[in-house]
Enzyme design. Sequence first.
Site, PDB file in Angstrom:
ATOM      1  CG  HIS A 130     -23.975 -53.332 -21.036  1.00  0.00           C
ATOM      2  ND1 HIS A 130     -24.955 -53.717 -21.813  1.00  0.00           N
ATOM      3  CD2 HIS A 130     -23.117 -52.793 -21.750  1.00  0.00           C
ATOM      4  CE1 HIS A 130     -24.650 -53.544 -22.894  1.00  0.00           C
ATOM      5  NE2 HIS A 130     -23.525 -52.736 -23.072  1.00  0.00           N
ATOM      6  CD  GLU A 131     -19.342 -51.255 -21.003  1.00  0.00           C
ATOM      7  OE1 GLU A 131     -18.618 -51.747 -21.652  1.00  0.00           O
ATOM      8  OE2 GLU A 131     -20.239 -50.558 -21.428  1.00  0.00           O
ATOM      9  CG  HIS A 134     -19.811 -55.561 -24.162  1.00  0.00           C
ATOM     10  ND1 HIS A 134     -20.561 -56.241 -25.347  1.00  0.00           N
ATOM     11  CD2 HIS A 134     -20.543 -54.355 -23.969  1.00  0.00           C
ATOM     12  CE1 HIS A 134     -21.608 -55.368 -25.691  1.00  0.00           C
ATOM     13  NE2 HIS A 134     -21.558 -54.190 -24.820  1.00  0.00           N
ATOM     14  CD  GLU A 189     -23.840 -52.632 -27.193  1.00  0.00           C
ATOM     15  OE1 GLU A 189     -24.077 -52.838 -26.172  1.00  0.00           O
ATOM     16  OE2 GLU A 189     -22.933 -52.378 -27.612  1.00  0.00           O
TER      17      GLU A 189
HETATM   18 ZN   LIG Z   1     -22.460 -52.382 -24.709  1.00  0.00          ZN
END
Ligand SMILES: [Zn+2]
Length: 252
Positions: A130-131, A134, A189
Amino acid sequence: MKMRPILLSLSVAVLVSGCQNMDSNGLLASGAEVFQAYTLSDAQVKELSDKSCAELDSKASIAPASSEYAQRLNKIAAALGDNINGMPVNYKVYVTKDVNAFAMANGCIRVYSGLMDMMNDNEVEAVIGHEMGHVALGHVKKGMQVALGTNAARVAAASAGGMIGSLSQSQLGDLGEKLVNAQFSQRQESEADDYSYDLLRKRGINPIGLATSFEKLAKGEEGRQSSMLDDHPASAERAQHIRDRMTADGLK
Ligand SMILES: [Zn+2]
């Protein structure tokens, strides 16, 4: 200084609702305006990330290479691969009870031992994915531009051509903190969740860790200020989205 339980729940919130709270001091009130007026080059983003990461490392307690945490993270890193869209990554564990992880636009990935204590390997992989999302999707670069753009003096320095060199250690530390706690939009997100799902699939990792990590974090939400979750996707919804994708992919 806040007391530990508050700090912990804050950090859980940072992760669960996505690395939020960049504006906890109201510093970014005019960030959006400045952002439009100011754009960093990729080389500047890399240089700033290198410096911010080094500054945060210098303040952190880093798990030694021989430690269980570092060895476990090495295994997780090997499963996830050694790059974000071709950019090499480097991993370290910060020894702290806080539950958090972040990735910067130079491939600096830091995972807090508090998160590793709470999650199994599959879940840590999902959170790191997930990171990485980003970073890969440009959210972190945008966040950096906003964080920098909020200080008029820095923008003035930048326009004079000496922006990065003119930042003091404490300003770099500040920038690092803002990046660690960057506030992303609900859409960002969701995009990062989907990026992680795709990455995990591509690497042959079961994406269920994404859903279960959200579910674990959701349990930690008790007592949290509801404002922390404003306009962010709820953990339960995010977990359900992953489970829906798994069903669609025949992974149940
Ligand atoms: Zn996030």
